[in-house]
Design an enzyme around this catalytic site. Structure first.
Site, PDB file in Angstrom:
ATOM      1  CB  SER A 184      -0.957  -0.045   1.197  1.00  0.00           C
ATOM      2  OG  SER A 184      -1.942   0.963   1.100  1.00  0.00           O
ATOM      3  CD  GLU A 304      -5.192  -3.999  -4.220  1.00  0.00           C
ATOM      4  OE1 GLU A 304      -5.281  -3.636  -3.028  1.00  0.00           O
ATOM      5  OE2 GLU A 304      -4.162  -4.494  -4.714  1.00  0.00           O
ATOM      6  CG  HIS A 376      -5.467  -2.298   0.030  1.00  0.00           C
ATOM      7  ND1 HIS A 376      -4.599  -2.129  -1.024  1.00  0.00           N
ATOM      8  CD2 HIS A 376      -5.004  -1.491   1.025  1.00  0.00           C
ATOM      9  CE1 HIS A 376      -3.662  -1.256  -0.675  1.00  0.00           C
ATOM     10  NE2 HIS A 376      -3.880  -0.865   0.561  1.00  0.00           N
TER      11      HIS A 376
END
Length: 456
Positions: A184, A304, A376
């Site tokens: 990330s 995600e 995610h």
């Protein structure tokens, strides 16, 4: 049992664990005044106690807690947070080094969280692993004329990599074989580091997990707007205001920037197109110039945006209307494609076209009872931490930990092979990326992963 090493600043005492590793916690790699660049640490007398974690950057509640679970308590927050954790199988020899740069939207997180325990990587790969704490939020990324130049968190990361280059040999690491890996905001940071001339030569391989490369470093206009939101909420001198007031103003700026319903979840405190980064439009092209010097793995997860949109009050209200439910799912998929998947593959194309070795993937595994799918952060438990750290993670709902471990063993083997040799093929065939091709492998389960991808 403890072990003592000598570095340029003085002696460090680490803790020997039951499995034979030695962990050095809270190791200072730099120091910095508020809104000032990092500087070298002053030498100390005696033996520094590195058996306890150091402070982490001041921050609000963990942003991804609803998906990952809560990170636990016990870590002190302080502006004096430039420290790292070193986990090593032994202080003799020269092992590959992996440096973990944590995510958290540039606002939350720490390399010393239990989520990111690196014991399995160190043991299985006979490698040295370093977890970095750096400045976050307004303290790390506010750009305000006369107060803060911005990008201080990025400068902290560069300072940590310089420390690794100078000191890691004392921990049994090889400074000529350094792999940075991050997820990330951590992966986005790595792309920034590849573009920053000041970071050239400090690492030799890079693993970018779910980098939101659709989000460019902020330009001067955007940075000025966020600074106005921040100062309007603070109503005091940022250089002297109590840290609690800094965090409150930071949160007010984040809420204001997110817009109605909080649907615009782009981190407002983030790298800006200013030193040490190149100017606007030169970010990823400059990063691609490092292609021949840095081998790369880059990939995303299938779903995600579920982490950021599923469960959001505004989204829940829309999903309650049957006529809109399908449209909401389409928005999640489309945003995943444009923020994460497409720009990651385009960056891989740029690296390959520049003569670099790059490997791509998509992580498709999802827990059977999770509403978040292959969201995610979902790959993190397969690499770092253990069953206790991840026991409360909603994104793992219904999953058996032995299944997580089975796939995790394969994923870790690939990451470790890449760190050691530049090739991630330890767990199966994984050809280098060619421009225009889809993700090279799909990770979906221990019986099938990794496997070559033939469809977009």
């Amino acid at each position: 049992m403890t072990d003592v090493v000598l570095i340029s600043s003085g002696q460090l005492r680490g803790e020997r664990t039951a499995d034979g590793l030695t962990v050095f916690r809270g190791v200072p790699f730099a120091r910095a005044a508020r809104f000032a660049p990092p500087e070298p640490v002053a030498p100390w007398d005696g033996v520094f106690d590195a058996t306890r974690h150091g402070p982490i950057s001041p921050q609000p509640p963990y942003r991804a807690g609803a998906v990952m679970g809560e990170p636990g308590s016990g870590l002190v927050q302080s502006e004096d947070c430039l420290n790292l954790t070193v986990t090593t199988p032994g202080t003799e020899g020269r092992r590959p080094v992996l440096v973990w740069i944590h995510g958290g939207a540039y606002t939350t997180g720490a390399g010393s969280l239990g989520f990111y325990d690196s014991a399995k990587l160190a043991l299985e790969g006979d490698v040295v692993v370093v977890g970095v704490n750096y400045r976050l939020g307004a303290l790390g990324y506010l750009r305000l004329d006369g107060v803060s130049p911005g990008n201080l968190g990025l400068l902290d990361q560069i300072a940590a990599l310089r420390w690794v280059a100078a000191e890691i040999a004392a921990f049994g690491g090889d400074p000529r074989r350094v792999t940075v890996f991050g997820q990330s905001a951590g992966a986005h940071s790595i792309a920034c580091l590849m573009a920053a001339p000041a970071a050239r030569g400090l690492f030799h391989r890079a693993i970018l997990q779910s980098p939101p490369l659709g989000l460019k470093p902020a330009g001067a206009r955007t940075a000025s707007r966020i600074a106005r939101y921040f100062t309007a909420a603070l109503r005091a001198d940022p250089r002297t205001a109590p840290v609690e007031e800094i965090l409150a103003a930071q949160q007010a700026a984040i809420v204001r920037a997110a817009g109605p319903g909080g649907l615009y979840s782009v981190p407002p405190f983030c790298p800006t197109a200013a030193g040490p980064l190149p100017g606007p439009g030169r970010w990823l092209p400059s990063a691609a110039e490092a292609a021949r010097d840095v081998d790369v793995i880059i990939g995303t997860t299938r779903d995600e945006m579920a982490t950021f949109l599923t469960g959001k009050p505004g989204v829940v209200r829309l999903e309650a209307l049957p006529v809109l439910r399908r449209g909401v799912e389409a928005v999640k998929k489309t945003t995943t494609h444009w923020v994460f998947e497409r720009p990651s593959l385009r960056f891989a194309d740029q690296l390959a076209e520049a003569g670099g070795r790059v490997f791509t993937y998509r992580f498709d595994w999802a827990a059977p009872d999770s509403v978040y799918g292959a969201c995610h952060c979902v790959e993190l438990p397969f690499l770092l931490g253990g069953e206790t750290a991840w026991a409360g993670a909603p994104m793992l709902a219904g999953a058996d930990w032995p299944e997580v471990e089975a796939l995790g063993e394969l994923l870790r083997a690939s990451w470790l092979s890449f760190a050691r040799t530049g090739s991630p093929e330890a767990a199966g065939s994984w050809p280098p990326h060619t421009p225009g091709s889809p993700a090279g492998v799909r990770w979906s389960g221990p019986a099938r992963s990794p496997r070559p991808s033939t469809t977009p």
